[in-house]
Design a protein around this motif. Structure first.
Motif, PDB file in Angstrom:
ATOM      1  N   ALA A 103      37.622 -11.842  20.763  1.00  0.00           N
ATOM      2  CA  ALA A 103      38.726 -10.613  20.840  1.00  0.00           C
ATOM      3  C   ALA A 103      37.894  -9.597  20.903  1.00  0.00           C
ATOM      4  O   ALA A 103      36.968  -9.461  20.065  1.00  0.00           O
ATOM      5  CB  ALA A 103      39.444 -10.883  19.737  1.00  0.00           C
ATOM      6  N   VAL A 104      38.135  -8.577  21.923  1.00  0.00           N
ATOM      7  CA  VAL A 104      37.331  -7.398  22.146  1.00  0.00           C
ATOM      8  C   VAL A 104      38.439  -6.060  22.213  1.00  0.00           C
ATOM      9  O   VAL A 104      39.685  -6.508  22.693  1.00  0.00           O
ATOM     10  CB  VAL A 104      36.558  -7.287  23.306  1.00  0.00           C
ATOM     11  CG1 VAL A 104      35.416  -8.287  23.266  1.00  0.00           C
ATOM     12  CG2 VAL A 104      37.314  -7.473  24.737  1.00  0.00           C
ATOM     13  N   GLY A 105      38.003  -5.204  21.701  1.00  0.00           N
ATOM     14  CA  GLY A 105      38.857  -3.909  21.955  1.00  0.00           C
ATOM     15  C   GLY A 105      38.061  -2.787  22.956  1.00  0.00           C
ATOM     16  O   GLY A 105      36.947  -3.208  23.316  1.00  0.00           O
ATOM     17  N   ARG A 106      38.655  -1.651  22.869  1.00  0.00           N
ATOM     18  CA  ARG A 106      37.827  -0.505  23.815  1.00  0.00           C
ATOM     19  C   ARG A 106      38.031   0.598  22.838  1.00  0.00           C
ATOM     20  O   ARG A 106      38.998   0.960  22.020  1.00  0.00           O
ATOM     21  CB  ARG A 106      38.834  -0.361  25.101  1.00  0.00           C
ATOM     22  CG  ARG A 106      39.102  -1.343  26.165  1.00  0.00           C
ATOM     23  CD  ARG A 106      37.725  -1.881  26.676  1.00  0.00           C
ATOM     24  NE  ARG A 106      36.950  -1.041  27.606  1.00  0.00           N
ATOM     25  CZ  ARG A 106      36.898  -1.221  28.685  1.00  0.00           C
ATOM     26  NH1 ARG A 106      37.731  -1.958  29.455  1.00  0.00           N
ATOM     27  NH2 ARG A 106      36.391  -0.317  29.398  1.00  0.00           N
ATOM     28  N   ASP A 107      36.711   1.166  22.799  1.00  0.00           N
ATOM     29  CA  ASP A 107      36.508   2.401  21.908  1.00  0.00           C
ATOM     30  C   ASP A 107      36.807   3.603  22.758  1.00  0.00           C
ATOM     31  O   ASP A 107      37.289   3.581  24.092  1.00  0.00           O
ATOM     32  CB  ASP A 107      35.095   2.389  21.254  1.00  0.00           C
ATOM     33  CG  ASP A 107      33.872   2.528  22.512  1.00  0.00           C
ATOM     34  OD1 ASP A 107      34.323   3.163  23.670  1.00  0.00           O
ATOM     35  OD2 ASP A 107      32.729   2.343  22.106  1.00  0.00           O
ATOM     36  N   PRO A 108      36.737   4.883  22.049  1.00  0.00           N
ATOM     37  CA  PRO A 108      37.359   5.975  22.801  1.00  0.00           C
ATOM     38  C   PRO A 108      36.421   6.662  24.063  1.00  0.00           C
ATOM     39  O   PRO A 108      36.860   7.091  24.883  1.00  0.00           O
ATOM     40  CB  PRO A 108      37.204   7.007  21.825  1.00  0.00           C
ATOM     41  CG  PRO A 108      37.154   6.401  20.609  1.00  0.00           C
ATOM     42  CD  PRO A 108      36.634   5.082  20.781  1.00  0.00           C
TER      43      PRO A 108
END
Length: 190
Positions: A116-121
């Protein structure tokens, strides 16, 4: 590796002729060495997890083994890992969009890696959690997503992105555990 490839590599690199029998036994010994070492690493998983928990308090690690009886050695089934510092960074600075995917792990054990991965600013990938499972099934995805939602909080609304194969599994898991119904948006051209 094919025996012919081994023989050709030895001829090219060392200018020596090797029989098919010698190449066969060399390959077999190399496989035993590599895979034997891999099997020994499974015995160190608990120590590895203990060290992670000691160094990064609040992290969540979950290992599932199969042991039909006390006379059998435990057999590794699944492992989940979410480091607390990574989770806190994701919750503090990333958008509520989570990408999930799985891939095959090489080797004789036939396992899958779920991530599971997110995206940073800055639009960079931010890993949230990983799991090694026996196969990519509804049960293993449900287990992974349940643990992930326990870690990041299921009260907040999350957007999950995946390839088309996992959409129904994720939708079922989210609907099962969420207070609000999940939406499914199909973006394929079918």
């Amino acid at each position: 590796m094919q025996l012919a490839t081994i023989i050709q590599t030895i001829q090219d690199k060392y200018m020596e002729n090797v029989s098919v029998g010698k190449a066969y036994w060399a390959r077999r010994k190399a496989r035993e060495e590599v895979h034997g070492r891999a099997i020994l690493q499974y015995a160190k998983l608990r120590d590895y997890c203990a060290e992670i928990l000691r160094a990064n308090l609040g992290s969540k690690l979950n290992i599932i083994v199969d042991r039909p009886s006390l006379t059998h050695q435990p057999r590794f089934m699944r492992m989940y890992m979410c480091l607390d510092s990574v989770k806190q960074g994701f919750l503090a600075g990333c958008r509520p969009i989570i990408g999930v995917d799985g891939c095959h792990l090489k080797g004789d054990h036939g396992q899958q890696l779920l991530v599971a991965v997110g995206r940073d600013p800055n639009d960079n990938y931010f890993p949230i959690a990983v799991a090694a499972v026996e196969a990519e099934t509804k049960d293993s995805w449900g287990w992974f997503l349940d643990l992930l939602l326990d870690d990041i909080g299921s009260a907040r609304r999350w957007v999950f992105m995946s390839d088309q194969q996992k959409v129904r599994i994720i939708g079922l898991i989210i609907v099962k555990g969420a207070a609000k119904p999940a939406e499914h948006i199909d973006l394929t051209d079918d």
